[in-house]
Design an enzyme around this catalytic site. Structure first.
Site, short mmCIF file in Angstrom:
data_model
loop_
_atom_site.label_atom_id
_atom_site.label_comp_id
_atom_site.label_asym_id
_atom_site.label_seq_id
_atom_site.Cartn_x
_atom_site.Cartn_y
_atom_site.Cartn_z
N ASP A 1 -7.68 18.20 8.66
CA ASP A 1 -7.89 16.61 9.23
C ASP A 1 -7.08 15.56 9.99
OD1 ASP A 1 -10.67 15.46 10.54
OD2 ASP A 1 -10.10 14.48 8.97
N SER A 2 -7.41 15.10 11.39
CA SER A 2 -5.91 14.76 11.39
C SER A 2 -6.50 12.84 11.96
CB SER A 2 -4.74 14.87 12.63
OG SER A 2 -4.19 16.47 12.26
N GLY B 1 -4.54 14.57 23.35
CA GLY B 1 -4.53 13.38 22.51
C GLY B 1 -4.54 12.45 23.07
N LYS C 1 9.04 17.70 18.41
CA LYS C 1 7.65 17.14 17.69
C LYS C 1 6.70 17.53 16.28
CE LYS C 1 2.42 16.03 18.44
NZ LYS C 1 1.43 16.78 19.48
P1 IMP Z 1 -7.99 16.95 14.70
O1 IMP Z 1 -8.17 16.66 13.19
O2 IMP Z 1 -7.08 17.46 14.37
O3 IMP Z 1 -8.89 17.25 15.26
O4 IMP Z 1 -7.70 15.05 14.99
C1 IMP Z 1 -8.46 13.97 15.38
C2 IMP Z 1 -7.81 13.53 16.29
O5 IMP Z 1 -7.03 12.58 15.96
C3 IMP Z 1 -8.53 14.02 17.46
O6 IMP Z 1 -8.52 12.97 18.91
C4 IMP Z 1 -7.04 14.01 17.90
O7 IMP Z 1 -6.48 14.13 19.59
C5 IMP Z 1 -6.01 13.35 17.65
N1 IMP Z 1 -4.52 13.37 16.67
C6 IMP Z 1 -4.05 14.35 15.81
N2 IMP Z 1 -3.47 15.29 16.20
C7 IMP Z 1 -2.91 14.43 17.30
C8 IMP Z 1 -1.32 14.39 18.13
O8 IMP Z 1 -0.51 14.95 16.67
N3 IMP Z 1 -1.39 13.88 18.57
C9 IMP Z 1 -2.54 13.23 19.47
N4 IMP Z 1 -3.62 13.02 18.79
C10 IMP Z 1 -3.99 13.40 18.11
#
Ligand code: IMP
Length: 200
Positions: free
Chosen positions: A69-70, A151, A173
């Site tokens: 999760d990010s 993103g 990256k």
């Molecule tokens: P997820 O948890 O990886 O699905 O990401 C959650 C949110 O953070 C989404 O809106 C992604 O677009 C954004 N996000 C996560 N990692 C990145 C990245 O490396 N670059 C740009 N946006 C990111």
């Protein structure tokens, strides 16, 4: 050993497979095993959300499950959008609409420092949980730049490289990103666990 990735994202599968494949672990998407679990991300931290997803998919599939999760945390916005990064501005917006909203909300505010963060959790059927985290510091660019990535990449400025994430190659990256750092940290944790003499 086979791990289920608690995600529907083939891009994430590739990144996970690259790191975990070196440890002899095969990673498959939950959809490849017909696991139809979509967990609501109700946690207040990235780590909580990653764990919620990993445990739910592990319980449904009976196999070790891994999840990440990010999100992006902006200092002048008190850490927002944080765990709401994917939903920033509400449902139905495009990535571009979300990062343009962020630029508007940050207008006139300082500092523009921010960081991306990733939490990884891996849940095993015996209840064991392994976790790792990674982050990448940067600033919010004044305007979007670059066309690569996804993103919020066009507005994430890496001061040391004088480029946004969207102006970097995938390899560049990955070498510095929150997800790359978390995956490398997780690889070490997993290596320690798999090598532990009392593991069954
Ligand atoms: P997820 O948890 O990886 O699905 O990401 C959650 C949110 O953070 C989404 O809106 C992604 O677009 C954004 N996000 C996560 N990692 C990145 C990245 O490396 N670059 C740009 N946006 C990111």
């Amino acid at each position: 050993m086979k791990f289920v990735l608690a995600s529907h994202n083939p891009g994430k599968l590739k990144e996970m497979q690259e790191v975990l494949g070196q440890l002899g672990v095969e990673v498959v998407l939950q959809s490849q095993l017909g696991i139809q679990v979509d967990v609501e991300e109700t946690g207040t931290t990235f780590a909580e959300n990653a764990l919620l997803k990993a445990q739910a998919v592990c319980a449904a599939g009976g196999l070790p499950a891994i999840s990440d999760d990010s999100g992006l945390c902006v200092d002048a916005l008190n850490g927002a959008p944080g765990v709401y990064t994917a939903r920033y501005g509400g449902e139905g917006l495009t990535d571009e609409q979300r990062y343009r909203l962020l630029l508007r909300n940050l207008q006139g505010l300082t500092p523009r420092t921010c960081h991306f963060e990733t939490a990884i959790a891996c849940a095993f059927p015996d209840g064991t949980v392994l976790t790792a985290e990674g982050r990448c510091d940067g600033t919010v660019a004044y305007a979007p730049m670059g066309t690569d990535g996804f993103g919020y990449d066009p507005i994430f400025w890496v001061p040391g490289l004088k480029k946004t994430f969207a102006q970097l190659s995938p390899e560049e990256k990955n070498a510095i990103s929150h997800r790359g750092n978390a995956l490398r940290a997780f690889g070490k944790v997993l290596e320690g666990y798999l090598g532990a003499p009392n593991r069954q």
